[in-house]
Design a protein around this motif. Structure first.
Motif, PDB file in Angstrom:
ATOM      1  N   HIS A 129     -14.348  -7.401  -3.687  1.00  0.00           N
ATOM      2  CA  HIS A 129     -14.457  -6.296  -2.737  1.00  0.00           C
ATOM      3  C   HIS A 129     -15.307  -5.166  -3.304  1.00  0.00           C
TER       4      HIS A 129
ATOM      5  N   ASP B 222     -12.430  -0.824 -10.340  1.00  0.00           N
ATOM      6  CA  ASP B 222     -11.764  -1.558  -9.259  1.00  0.00           C
ATOM      7  C   ASP B 222     -12.560  -1.245  -7.991  1.00  0.00           C
TER       8      ASP B 222
ATOM      9  N   GLU C 214     -10.822  -3.878   1.366  1.00  0.00           N
ATOM     10  CA  GLU C 214      -9.746  -4.560   0.623  1.00  0.00           C
ATOM     11  C   GLU C 214      -8.598  -3.602   0.366  1.00  0.00           C
ATOM     12  N   GLU C 215      -8.961  -2.368   0.026  1.00  0.00           N
ATOM     13  CA  GLU C 215      -7.956  -1.388  -0.409  1.00  0.00           C
ATOM     14  C   GLU C 215      -6.997  -0.970   0.707  1.00  0.00           C
TER      15      GLU C 215
ATOM     16  N   HIS D  19      -6.788   2.740  -9.998  1.00  0.00           N
ATOM     17  CA  HIS D  19      -6.674   3.780  -8.972  1.00  0.00           C
ATOM     18  C   HIS D  19      -6.554   5.172  -9.588  1.00  0.00           C
TER      19      HIS D  19
HETATM   20 ZN   LIG Z   1      -7.721  -1.349  -5.872  1.00  0.00          ZN
END
Ligand SMILES: [Zn+2]
Length: 334
Positions: free
Chosen positions: A62, A164, A194-195, A303
């Motif tokens: 992603h 990420d 995706e998140e 995150h």
């Molecule tokens: Zn993530």
């Protein structure tokens, strides 16, 4: 690879607003001069197809990153927000964020009562505006901020925002650069959203209908002080996923990944993630079901504005993927 990751990490690309990161990825793909067929689908997934035969393999990472979406602006110009993806208020407090137009803000908080827990609704973004009108001009309701970009290299360790999942996007680009011809088609997909619930991956898998899918994403580690127990460490090799909240890996795909790593002397770890998931969660449930595996990059402080990965894990992930994709029995053994 470090320069590529530095560029991708620092590019703006919140979930649902991936235009900038997508066009950066297009540039990187075009520069590889690999005769890929590039397509952007209706949701914004970027699909780079390498033709090669009947069978089809989907390799996904992603490209979106977590963000804050402005919901309200008060008379003094302070912005309230709702999270896009998973945010911890303790990590947000004091962080610097940046909007699409380059406006920078910092996260402040209201006064808390005794022992009151810090929650997201106690936080606000301060962009230094003197009034509501001034704030509205650059950061209207609906605009999104991401962690402010920075990137540093210290020995083997790389630190930045949105590793990420730009680290995995970098791995895909490197696989495209290095993989010799194979006798099947590969669709490299840089997915969106995706998140916020593995959304882009769902439509990508539906339209591509692969015979086999692999996902590259980050995972947590258990190697920091008093960390939740987890048998994954930074620098000890790519983690082959066994299970997370939305996915149990296909046994043959997981075994093939392990076999490949052992055969080629590539260090690896096994990952069981008790919270969180990846695009594999929606891909493997598509159509009649798709045999799917996941390679995870061990990452600290996921995150947060400063995620850390080990460069050797990145290199070993590329090696593992390239060896796996050249496995003779890739499709026949499923
Ligand atoms: Zn993530």
């Amino acid at each position: 690879m470090k320069d590529t990751l530095a560029r991708l990490s620092q590019t703006y690309g919140p979930s649902g607003r991936e235009e900038e990161i997508r066009s950066q990825l297009c540039k990187e793909l075009t520069a590889l001069e690999k005769n890929l067929h590039l397509k952007t689908d209706a949701l914004g997934n970027l699909i780079a197809t390498r033709p090669g035969g009947e069978k089809r393999l989907l390799l996904a990472a992603h490209m979106d990153e977590i963000a804050l979406l402005v919901t309200h602006i008060d008379d003094s110009g302070f912005l309230r927000f709702t999270p896009v993806g998973g945010h911890d208020p303790r990590i947000l407090l004091g962080a610097r964020v940046v909007f699409a137009d380059g406006t920078v803000g910092t996260i402040g908080r209201e006064k808390l009562k005794d022992k009151e827990e810090l929650k997201l609704d106690k936080l606000f973004i301060d962009i230094g505006a003197a009034s509501k009108a001034e704030a509205e001009e650059s950061c209207p309701i609906g605009s999104m901020a991401v962690f402010a970009p920075h990137f540093s290299v210290q020995g083997h360790r790389l630190m930045g925002k949105a590793l990420d999942n730009r680290a995995s996007c970098t791995v895909l680009l490197e696989v495209i650069r290095n993989l010799p011809p194979v006798d099947y088609q590969i669709d490299f997909v840089f997915t969106v959203q995706e998140e916020v619930g593995l959304r882009g991956a769902r439509t990508a898998a539906y339209q591509l209908q692969p015979d086999l899918a692999l996902v590259v994403d980050v995972t947590r580690t258990g190697d920091t002080p008093e960390a939740p127990v987890m048998a994954v460490k930074l620098g000890k090799g790519p983690a082959i996923k066994v299970k997370d909240r939305s996915f149990i890996s296909h046994p043959r795909v997981k075994d093939l990944l392990e076999e490949t790593a052992r055969l080629h002397g590539i260090p690896y770890q096994l990952e069981i993630l008790e919270r969180g998931g990846t695009d594999a969660g929606s891909i493997h449930l598509t159509g009649e079901g798709i045999p799917t595996g996941v390679i995870s990059l061990p990452t600290r402080y996921i995150h947060s504005p400063a995620e850390i990965i080990d460069y050797r894990d990145l290199q070993n992930s590329v090696d593992l993927l390239c060896s796996f994709l050249q496995h003779r029995d890739l499709f026949s053994s499923l």
